[in-house]
Design an enzyme around this catalytic site. Structure first.
Site, PDB file in Angstrom:
ATOM      1  CB  CYS C  98      -0.876  -0.010   1.251  1.00 36.62           C
ATOM      2  SG  CYS C  98      -1.841   1.490   1.465  1.00 36.62           S
ATOM      3  CB  CYS C 102      -5.240   6.457  -2.860  1.00 36.51           C
ATOM      4  SG  CYS C 102      -5.466   5.201  -1.608  1.00 36.51           S
ATOM      5  CB  THR C 189      -4.010   4.516   5.136  1.00 36.65           C
ATOM      6  OG1 THR C 189      -4.826   3.380   5.363  1.00 36.65           O
ATOM      7  CG2 THR C 189      -2.933   4.184   4.132  1.00 36.65           C
ATOM      8  CD  GLU C 256      -3.534   0.716   7.291  1.00 36.72           C
ATOM      9  OE1 GLU C 256      -2.670  -0.103   7.643  1.00 36.72           O
ATOM     10  OE2 GLU C 256      -3.726   1.036   6.102  1.00 36.72           O
ATOM     11  CG  HIS C 291     -10.759   5.089  -0.154  1.00 38.13           C
ATOM     12  ND1 HIS C 291      -9.546   5.501  -0.641  1.00 38.13           N
ATOM     13  CD2 HIS C 291     -10.467   4.341   0.942  1.00 38.13           C
ATOM     14  CE1 HIS C 291      -8.565   5.040   0.128  1.00 38.13           C
ATOM     15  NE2 HIS C 291      -9.119   4.324   1.085  1.00 38.13           N
ATOM     16  CE1 TYR C 295      -9.875   0.670  -0.895  1.00 34.46           C
ATOM     17  CE2 TYR C 295      -8.946  -1.433  -0.222  1.00 34.46           C
ATOM     18  CZ  TYR C 295      -9.235  -0.118   0.051  1.00 34.46           C
ATOM     19  OH  TYR C 295      -8.892   0.411   1.263  1.00 34.46           O
ATOM     20  CB  CYS C 298      -3.904  -0.144  -4.839  1.00 30.39           C
ATOM     21  SG  CYS C 298      -5.397  -0.321  -3.846  1.00 30.39           S
ATOM     22  CD  GLU C 442      -6.300  -1.759   3.123  1.00 32.46           C
ATOM     23  OE1 GLU C 442      -6.308  -2.284   2.017  1.00 32.46           O
ATOM     24  OE2 GLU C 442      -6.811  -0.655   3.371  1.00 32.46           O
TER      25      GLU C 442
END
Lengths: 502, 502, 502, 502
Positions: C98, C102, C189, C256, C291, C295, C298, C442
């Site tokens: 990660c 973003c 994050t 996180e 958001h 997914y 990434c 995650e």
């Protein structure tokens, strides 16, 4: 005990009012749409006479000590429960179809247990009545339809709340000689070729629904009983010919019917519950446990046929050794055997009830049925995957046998050399019959829909005990064994262990 | 029989050469990373002394008639097999971990059966040697590691084809007093806290691989034996503190290790196979059957803890009654019990071997294990779904207890009123320990990888018999029962039935 | 635009209060646990300077016309949305981790849209403030953490109903110069290596929760801000060495953290919502759409690394050509690309908002994220299946490099000839890092838990329109096209068609 | 452009030789089994005249600049590809059925691309011929069946190896005026109501299979062409009445047929490949890409109808608000939209070929189709779950309308108050038609079986690039960006980072 043929003949002596496709059916034995269901049920009679299967197919009556067809038996041990499911897998393998007779079988066993409990609590004599009725069934080797599911109307409302009070079967009158009942039962398996119908309530009931707490038995041809035979996919192919039926000898699922009780009279000796609403829930749950136990037996027997058919078609088409084909066939066997484990486990883990009869483990029986609401969809998909698109595009038997066009079908649907085109077509049609259509819906909703099994699993899963296990391991509740093993309290133990490290 | 504490003490008397994180371990009893594994194994000793569990945890030796810990028993009945898996579920529930002792248990039972068959065929006396060794194990209540899996090098090559001949354990010299062996076994559960290691070959072997057909037992601290303890996710948290370990008392999976045999001497009385390559396959398959039987027991016991932990955390976070939460917990229970059905079914359906010992049903044992390669991934996902993101973002125990920052963690990680923040953190850490990490890999590869189970299911599924069932139903083979039921041949039957219709 | 190295250096100039494992962290740049996260984020800076990736990694500011890092850009077209997800897949491929940036990116875009709508409705000037702040971010090429999720306490209660009012971030005081805020944001994050924190409310709010309707930005080292870095599986391996980290250069998920706002002052020009509770829902939903769009970008980039690692290990172990291995790798690619289709589709189907900025299609963005809550569990399982048990039992780097024991590890963990043992170990550790641990949690909870996506899909799926389609086809609503095609009403049509047949 | 009604009328002017159920069909327009397929195809004509759909349903011919039905268009941009799938979802929604016309559409586009490449390489003039043929199709707004799949015989053998050389279509004679072809194509959608048939080879071919490398077009009623219409589940219900058909107006899947070419003459201007075996593979792959692109369009349109029907039935039965019902409907929408994302993504990511025509992204098109081999099975299961058992047991229309028994059906199949019983029955029958039967087989095998998609995904997934990504991250290949970010080599970096720690 009747033979298969005697059973078939026995049906000729009945005069039920059965409707199908807008016509009253004269004889289920002679009607091409009904006859395959008759044959499948007849297998439950016929195999009982084969010495190879005697141990599975027959039992000793605990009432008379006589040898009886197992389908009329009250389970006297966990071993009886295991034999039941082994018998069911066998029958599934021999018919590739639903042989229907388990529903009445389960109704008798559930009533045997619940009437005993009712009598103990309420001082009634339902259990004795039931035993007399059972003797009659055993002696005459009868096939009974078990009728539980009401038509239900608005599912958000309880029986007495419905706009039409008849949407659940209920007592409309009690008289000296018996009761008058009205209503309808839906999806009742094997009705058209049963001798008897055993009615039970369909849900737990409260005091306002007292009149709906009714259980009884009537002959299939009792006055006021009407049977409307439901449609199944492709059932009218049976009127046309043989090959396109797929399983022309034994049908598909259980010939489910809508049974209407239009003010039917039932004499008291055939009434097994009448107003004891507080036992409706127990009866439903007991019946459901027995019935859910079955699905890893019969459906897996049918799956054995489907797996075999799929392996055959792979061979006929020249792909039997492709790794992905072997992998898919293995997956099919894996899923089928996993369901089988469910039926075996809930049977072996059966227990004795107060009545003396044995019950399967309810948690595991529900788990078994829930597996059956899922895996058959996957194994059907895999069968269709291997069978190929022809499964849904194959020309009809009449085209195959057509004087002009038939030679083209023969030539162009040929698979590997040495296998007749007709064998390939027959095998495709068998796969079609077993993987498309009512089998899947039956796997989903027979013996109750998936949500019903989930509710039971949630109730029976003892989540409180599991929560305590977790708290003990997480150090919030005393762990006596840990203290014995270490000779210390948890806090001392950790203090010492970590101190040493530094 | 030793108590848990006596077992722990017994380990102090051994001098194995164990390495972990670049250091030689002085005492597994004192080492915070090893001790939880010791405690989990100790539970197999401790519960045997609780009268509540006596029936599951102990047995009568068929050799001496004495009461022994069940983990040293040779199964004398299907009931013994059932008790085995019930014992395993119990231990999983009490430890939330792998208690490791089943591998040696299964090795003893597999060798008991295979040595008998070898002796019958080859005139050897391995079975007597094994019985003497078994007596020693039973008498001293020993924990044995079962070491089967070789390191294997290039998996596309057979043992003798490998560039380095030591990539499978083999005999390098035979002498009068015994043999010298070399090689390594990987992923061996419980090694560091076992008394003994029992070695078996890892695959079916041909004549060129004769030297690799070797089975024997050595004490854990035999000369030339080196143990390298494998890493597990988060294992070094045990060096730091308590809470973040999740399951600080009992560890996680089985403390798997790489065992190196650097020219180790084994006296003949401890050699149970030496060159009989044609029995390597049987031994592997027998062991695998016993070991695959287990997974619906131990893993489901651990799942019970996970389900309980998940239900607790739902409560702590105020969502215990949300329909989707109840549904997910129900799914978890459903999947766990489905696996349990597998272990029960293959055990109840066990059979007697020539040696007199009982074996589980191999087809169903493989089905059980294959279920375990899938469902735990799904139930872990559901646990993580309910637990929420904090599962992977929770501050450390040291921050929680920090003089300055700790008060913030306390305040802000509070869930519902009345539940201490620490309880919530502990429960999250337990879920983390049970759902993230080595448990899943162990479910996948323990007792053999999924492909190994698929091969066995394909072999044992009897697809030929299923193909015949399909051909009979599709009308390509004679259906004797159909003829009896109808009193006709198939062709006559269809002709008449369809004629009548017209 | 900063280079990667300039970004790293820029972090040295900040003085945030970050805690990890009970210690205050002096410099995230120097700390082995934090540095990999810094490197992953640095990749978002570094690749912007590679001409090959310029089109994806940079954009023209719609405010200044200058070239900026795309992570600070407001989307001006659907094409910008597509480039965003392509950029994300690229970064996932290059870091296997990660890269964190973003979240702030999405926060800026969501605030851009919602502040515009707020101003239109309420006459406020939040949009202008936001634009000024955006200019500052673009000009300095800052990394912003986006902080939405509150700690929430009892999830069954709304913010003002909580026992402790601080369990959601809220305004405790309004002053002339700005506001004072208190509360905490969880799982944020990239916090530790961001320059800025952008705070938004976490749910739709009612009038009683007015004080919780607050959005603002503060520098990471603002007075009163405390960051507690959450634990991740195996993160402390970074303190020990290199190989066992698996992905030692770039970390795992996004580092996180729990961010505490202990009465932090925010000047008005950095406040973007303050009391407009009726816009909290829109802001949350807009942010969530942006958001969730990501997914399939990434995570699929990371999956590409995992697929590659799995293919490498298959080769190293000699099974690269086994049909089941190829099939599993294909399944992994299939699932990854299916998720990728989601990100592409919701981006291409993006639309222009009133503010001029573009939004992805919310229905499809939610579908994308829901896929990501499931498929990564399956592809991780397949990776672990191929990698084998060593994945969870491999000795540590320290044992591998140990003067005495290292030679055994070298010898016995060798795979196919020609591949160094170290390569095999590194590849196993990479698979471990990518398939075990925080990645899956995650995938499940990042950008909202699965239930949140389901709620949005249900709302956005327009079930009423679908019900109408069904009624039209089933003949309950007029079907105008049918009438035109046939030149008749439905009833006439059927009457004629069927009449002709007879 | 023809209207729907003009299309219907145009079919009356053709004289194809079509067989069904042993009879030659006089007119597909008048025949109740064929007419629904005609209506579904007519929708592709009719909607082109509705201004609301003009943009989707029509295009400008790149040859003439005239407005044409999109089904005869050669894609000139990625936007054309996107409009294609949006048109398909629309048509699926309006018909709840296969509208069949995409196959010829895809054949034209695939031939457009491949003939161009052939001509470039071989100096042939197929592309010009094809363009002339295309003009003819566009001008007359014809419906073309695309015929690719051969009957294949033994699938383990290549065309020339078959026992019967005719099991793949091949040239038997070349003459001055044209060629003579023989063989058969199976499962050809829309044949009976097409104007033209476009034939293509079914697989990549080698030099020995030169004669099988043949592509051409013939009118449906060409001499020597015989069409045998395949059976579909329940198709003969169309001969009986209306309600039980479920979707009585538009049929189900595409009326797949076996087409026999019994020495059919084809003039050279209609021959588009003749012996260029090295282009057979490209043609197949190009066609497959276009065709696989579609399935997330048309099938999702049909799924929209099924979802709507399921939501209606939930309402009619009183369970529309039960959480598990909402959850299942949401799942259905989720899966449908995930497939939709596939079709959108592969279309938006389309690219320009040498011929100037646009192609979808082949990897993503295959991913889309593979999704469609799985999710429809799951959404069908969920539909059946909600619909309940009545789905497979509902009495026939004739019983419902029966003078005596009809009143019982009316009374007892009533759901919630206010909804006519007939509506409930119609909706159940629609769900039956959409979830049981040929739809699923078509999802599996249409446009190629799942294994074909897997092979393409494996080939197109670029596993080598992924392996390199993994090696770079694992430290086995140089990571240039990492070096720039850190200003060091990897070894220096780790040395320094870890040194500082100690």
């Amino acid at each position: 005990m009747m033979t298969g043929r005697e059973y078939v003949e026995s049906l000729r002596r009945l005069r039920p009012k059965i409707y199908f496709m807008g016509e009253e059916v004269e004889s289920v034995v002679e009607h091409p749409v009904f006859r395959p269901h008759v044959n499948a049920a007849a297998m439950t009679y016929e195999l009982a006479h084969d010495p190879r299967y005697e141990d599975l197919m027959t039992a000793r009556s605990h009432l008379t000590g006589e040898k009886i067809n197992r389908f009329t038996h009250i389970h006297q041990s966990a071993d009886d429960l295991v034999k039941k499911v082994k018998m069911m897998r066998l029958l599934g393998q021999r018919t590739g179809a639903c042989f229907q007779r388990c529903v009445g079988f389960d109704a008798l066993n559930a009533l045997y247990i619940t009437t005993y409990d009712m009598d103990m609590k309420c001082g009634t004599d339902y259990h004795e009545r039931l035993k007399k009725y059972l003797l009659y069934v055993q002696k005459n080797d009868l096939m009974c339809a078990g009728a539980m599911t009401d038509v239900k109307g608005d599912r958000g409302l309880r029986p007495h709340q419905q706009a039409d009070p008849d949407l659940y079967v209920h007592v409309v009158k009690k008289a000296e000689a018996g009761i008058i009942v009205r209503g309808a039962k839906a999806h009742i398996t094997g009705t058209a070729n049963s001798h008897e119908i055993i009615v039970m309530p369909t849900r737990a009931l409260g005091p306002e629904d007292k009149d709906y707490a009714v259980s009884f038995a009537v002959p299939i041809d009792a006055e006021g009983v009407y049977v409307v035979f439901g449609r199944q996919p492709n059932e009218v192919r049976r009127l046309e010919g043989v090959i396109d039926c797929g399983n022309p000898k034994y049908g598909a699922v259980g010939g489910e019917a809508l049974i209407i009780f239009d003010d039917v009279f039932v004499p008291w000796e055939r009434v097994f519950m009448c107003g004891e609403y507080e036992f409706a829930g127990e009866l439903v749950e007991t019946f459901a446990t027995f019935h859910r136990q079955n699905y890893g037996g019969c459906k897996v027997g049918v799956a054995d046929v489907l797996i075999g058919a799929t392996a055959n078609i792979a061979e006929y088409q020249g792909v039997a050794n492709a790794p992905h084909v072997v992998d898919k066939l293995t997956e099919m066997m894996f899923m089928a055997e996993a369901c089988w484990c469910g039926s075996l486990a809930c049977s072996y883990e059966g227990y004795k009830t107060s009545s003396g009869a044995y019950m399967p483990n309810p948690l595991l029986a529900n788990v078994t049925k829930l597996l059956i609401t899922r895996f058959p969809y996957e194994w059907s998909r895999l069968a269709q995957d291997i069978a190929g698109g022809l499964l849904a595009t194959c020309p009809s038997e009449k085209d195959y046998k057509h004087p002009k066009i038939g030679k083209y079908v023969e030539k162009y649907l040929k698979g590997v050399a040495g296998v007749p085109t007709e064998h390939r077509i027959r095998m495709l049609r068998l796969i079609e019959a077993l993987s498309i259509g009512a089998h899947l819906v039956e796997s989903l909703h027979g013996a109750g829909s998936p949500q019903a099994q989930k509710i039971m699993i949630w109730r029976r899963g003892d989540v409180e005990a599991k929560k305590k296990l977790a708290r003990t391991i997480a150090g919030m509740e005393r762990d006596e064994y840990f203290e014995r093993i270490t000779g210390k309290s948890e806090s001392e133990y950790f203090e010492e262990l970590l101190k040493r490290r530094k």
